[in-house]
Scaffold this motif. Structure first.
Motif, PDB file in Angstrom:
ATOM      1  N   PHE A   1     125.444  28.040  -3.069  1.00  0.00           N
ATOM      2  CA  PHE A   1     124.617  28.946  -3.858  1.00  0.00           C
ATOM      3  C   PHE A   1     123.442  28.203  -4.490  1.00  0.00           C
ATOM      4  CE2 PHE A   1     123.606  30.306  -8.233  1.00  0.00           C
ATOM      5  CZ  PHE A   1     123.028  31.528  -7.959  1.00  0.00           C
ATOM      6  N   THR A   2     122.274  28.798  -4.341  1.00  0.00           N
ATOM      7  CA  THR A   2     121.091  28.414  -5.107  1.00  0.00           C
ATOM      8  C   THR A   2     120.110  29.574  -4.964  1.00  0.00           C
ATOM      9  OG1 THR A   2     119.456  26.679  -5.539  1.00  0.00           O
ATOM     10  CG2 THR A   2     119.839  27.241  -3.236  1.00  0.00           C
ATOM     11  N   HIS A   3     119.058  29.556  -5.750  1.00  0.00           N
ATOM     12  CA  HIS A   3     118.120  30.678  -5.684  1.00  0.00           C
ATOM     13  C   HIS A   3     116.734  30.234  -6.128  1.00  0.00           C
ATOM     14  CE1 HIS A   3     117.941  31.241 -10.098  1.00  0.00           C
ATOM     15  NE2 HIS A   3     119.222  30.890 -10.075  1.00  0.00           N
ATOM     16  N   GLY A   4     115.767  31.063  -5.798  1.00  0.00           N
ATOM     17  CA  GLY A   4     114.402  30.820  -6.234  1.00  0.00           C
ATOM     18  C   GLY A   4     114.153  31.516  -7.554  1.00  0.00           C
ATOM     19  N   ALA A   5     112.931  31.989  -7.737  1.00  0.00           N
ATOM     20  CA  ALA A   5     112.580  32.658  -8.981  1.00  0.00           C
ATOM     21  C   ALA A   5     113.370  33.957  -9.133  1.00  0.00           C
ATOM     22  CB  ALA A   5     111.085  32.972  -8.994  1.00  0.00           C
TER      23      ALA A   5
ATOM     24  N   THR B   1     114.368  29.167   3.627  1.00  0.00           N
ATOM     25  CA  THR B   1     114.983  29.062   4.952  1.00  0.00           C
ATOM     26  C   THR B   1     116.503  28.992   4.885  1.00  0.00           C
ATOM     27  OG1 THR B   1     114.740  26.636   4.919  1.00  0.00           O
ATOM     28  CG2 THR B   1     112.973  27.910   5.949  1.00  0.00           C
ATOM     29  N   GLY B   2     117.058  28.515   3.759  1.00  0.00           N
ATOM     30  CA  GLY B   2     118.506  28.429   3.643  1.00  0.00           C
ATOM     31  C   GLY B   2     119.112  27.583   4.748  1.00  0.00           C
TER      32      GLY B   2
ATOM     33  N   ALA C   1     122.006  26.052  11.088  1.00  0.00           N
ATOM     34  CA  ALA C   1     123.201  26.790  11.497  1.00  0.00           C
ATOM     35  C   ALA C   1     122.944  27.645  12.736  1.00  0.00           C
ATOM     36  CB  ALA C   1     123.678  27.683  10.353  1.00  0.00           C
ATOM     37  N   ASN C   2     123.921  27.667  13.631  1.00  0.00           N
ATOM     38  CA  ASN C   2     123.858  28.523  14.810  1.00  0.00           C
ATOM     39  C   ASN C   2     123.981  29.978  14.347  1.00  0.00           C
ATOM     40  OD1 ASN C   2     124.398  30.049  17.139  1.00  0.00           O
ATOM     41  ND2 ASN C   2     125.569  28.421  18.103  1.00  0.00           N
ATOM     42  N   PRO C   3     122.952  30.804  14.568  1.00  0.00           N
ATOM     43  CA  PRO C   3     122.969  32.176  14.054  1.00  0.00           C
ATOM     44  C   PRO C   3     124.001  33.072  14.733  1.00  0.00           C
ATOM     45  CG  PRO C   3     121.093  31.865  15.499  1.00  0.00           C
ATOM     46  CD  PRO C   3     121.707  30.509  15.316  1.00  0.00           C
TER      47      PRO C   3
ATOM     48  N   PHE D   1     133.828  34.577   1.842  1.00  0.00           N
ATOM     49  CA  PHE D   1     132.779  35.555   2.153  1.00  0.00           C
ATOM     50  C   PHE D   1     132.078  35.123   3.431  1.00  0.00           C
ATOM     51  CE2 PHE D   1     128.444  37.243   1.901  1.00  0.00           C
ATOM     52  CZ  PHE D   1     128.657  38.556   1.502  1.00  0.00           C
ATOM     53  N   GLN D   2     131.942  36.047   4.377  1.00  0.00           N
ATOM     54  CA  GLN D   2     131.163  35.759   5.574  1.00  0.00           C
ATOM     55  C   GLN D   2     129.741  36.210   5.315  1.00  0.00           C
ATOM     56  OE1 GLN D   2     132.526  37.386   9.291  1.00  0.00           O
ATOM     57  NE2 GLN D   2     130.870  36.448  10.462  1.00  0.00           N
ATOM     58  N   GLY D   3     128.850  35.236   5.150  1.00  0.00           N
ATOM     59  CA  GLY D   3     127.500  35.552   4.737  1.00  0.00           C
ATOM     60  C   GLY D   3     126.454  35.354   5.811  1.00  0.00           C
ATOM     61  N   THR D   4     125.228  35.231   5.361  1.00  0.00           N
ATOM     62  CA  THR D   4     124.088  34.964   6.232  1.00  0.00           C
ATOM     63  C   THR D   4     123.584  33.562   5.926  1.00  0.00           C
ATOM     64  OG1 THR D   4     122.462  35.785   4.627  1.00  0.00           O
ATOM     65  CG2 THR D   4     123.494  37.410   6.076  1.00  0.00           C
ATOM     66  N   ALA D   5     122.447  33.214   6.496  1.00  0.00           N
ATOM     67  CA  ALA D   5     121.884  31.888   6.270  1.00  0.00           C
ATOM     68  C   ALA D   5     121.315  31.728   4.869  1.00  0.00           C
ATOM     69  CB  ALA D   5     120.781  31.614   7.305  1.00  0.00           C
ATOM     70  N   SER D   6     121.173  32.810   4.127  1.00  0.00           N
ATOM     71  CA  SER D   6     120.589  32.755   2.789  1.00  0.00           C
ATOM     72  C   SER D   6     121.520  32.083   1.792  1.00  0.00           C
ATOM     73  CB  SER D   6     120.276  34.175   2.309  1.00  0.00           C
ATOM     74  OG  SER D   6     119.907  34.184   0.946  1.00  0.00           O
ATOM     75  N   PHE D   7     120.951  31.273   0.902  1.00  0.00           N
ATOM     76  CA  PHE D   7     121.734  30.622  -0.141  1.00  0.00           C
ATOM     77  C   PHE D   7     122.341  31.644  -1.113  1.00  0.00           C
ATOM     78  CE2 PHE D   7     118.820  26.785   0.469  1.00  0.00           C
ATOM     79  CZ  PHE D   7     119.776  26.067   1.179  1.00  0.00           C
ATOM     80  N   THR D   8     121.678  32.778  -1.302  1.00  0.00           N
ATOM     81  CA  THR D   8     122.163  33.777  -2.253  1.00  0.00           C
ATOM     82  C   THR D   8     123.065  34.818  -1.600  1.00  0.00           C
ATOM     83  OG1 THR D   8     120.161  35.104  -1.919  1.00  0.00           O
ATOM     84  CG2 THR D   8     120.152  33.538  -3.760  1.00  0.00           C
ATOM     85  N   SER D   9     123.341  34.682  -0.330  1.00  0.00           N
ATOM     86  CA  SER D   9     124.195  35.646   0.356  1.00  0.00           C
ATOM     87  C   SER D   9     125.550  35.761  -0.341  1.00  0.00           C
ATOM     88  CB  SER D   9     124.392  35.206   1.813  1.00  0.00           C
ATOM     89  OG  SER D   9     125.253  36.085   2.495  1.00  0.00           O
TER      90      SER D   9
END
Length: 261
Positions: A115-119, A186-187, A192-194, A212-220
């Motif tokens: 986990f991380t995020h921008g603004a 870009t996360g 990671a293999n999409p 949790f099965q997420g996406t490439a996003s850090f905030t997923s």
């Protein structure tokens, strides 16, 4: 003769219909597994690791720390314990080391950038669980609610399992390699293999590993409250974390937490 041919044709039609129904049922079952957010992807990813290996590794670690079985260990963990930031980092790092070995055996890579995020606004970042509870992941502004802690569960850290585009396995920091163009935007998309699952493990201070099965996003998988701390900030349905079926991971977190109880 014509009657026999007619009976035979009806029999063939019936058999064909039954076969088709079985195939459709199987396909619908597979599709349900793919779309069900509470399905444990990790239990399938690590299915190549023998049950005997998991048990022997887990038992060796538990007995080296405390001479008790897993059930006794679970009961001994204080679910009301509040951990310092230093303790959280230590717990998460120790779990990450263990996860690195497990990822290697499963042919995957693992990183602690769960986990991380921008603004964003000044609200709390949190995760939902399948029983409707909120897990505090990051409190950005302690003045919200005058510092009152309304969360019954808090994150201790986490890890992300993924399949590397470059064949990297085990504990990996390739996401921070400059040649992979790291950024918050870009996360994990650059490494990671999409076409393969990206699985997050959230370590909670109630002694449970959530998945949790997420996406490439850090905030997923994570959400933020509004500036007053209200949870209805997100207009769409929030997808929850669920209790992981990875029993080895649950046992490992319990083993680590016993050091602090």
């Amino acid at each position: 003769m014509k009657r026999k041919l007619l009976m035979f044709s009806i029999l063939l039609f019936f058999i064909s219909g039954c076969s088709s129904n079985k195939k459709d049922t199987k396909n619908s079952s597979v599709e349900r597994v793919k779309t069900d957010p509470s399905h444990s992807v990790a239990s399938e990813i690590f299915s190549t690791i023998s049950e005997e290996m998991d048990q022997s590794v887990s038992q060796e670690k538990v007995h080296s720390e405390k001479n008790s079985d897993t059930q006794e260990s679970s009961v001994s963990v204080n679910i009301n314990r509040r951990y310092t930031e230093v303790e959280k980092r230590t717990i998460s790092n120790e779990f990450l080391e263990w996860a690195g070995e497990r990822a290697t055996m499963g042919g995957m890579a693992v990183n602690d950038s769960y986990f991380t995020h921008g603004a964003s606004g000044r609200g709390d970042w949190y995760a939902m669980t399948t029983d409707g509870q909120h897990v505090l992941v990051q409190q950005q502004d302690p003045t919200i609610r005058n510092g009152k802690d309304i969360y019954s569960i808090h994150s201790l850290g986490g890890v992300v399992f993924y399949t590397s585009k470059y064949g990297v396995t085990g504990l990996s920091d390739e996401i921070n390699d400059q040649q992979n163009h790291p950024s918050t935007a870009t996360g994990f998309s650059e490494v990671a293999n999409p076409d393969k699952p990206i699985v997050k493990y959230l370590l909670a201070d109630n002694g449970i590993v959530y998945e949790f099965q997420g996406t490439a996003s850090f905030t997923s998988g994570f959400y933020v409250t509004d500036d007053e701390g209200n949870f209805d900030y997100w207009p769409t349905e929030q997808v929850p974390f669920f209790v992981s079926e990875d029993t080895a991971a649950q046992e490992e977190l319990q083993r680590i937490l016993l050091k602090y109880n």
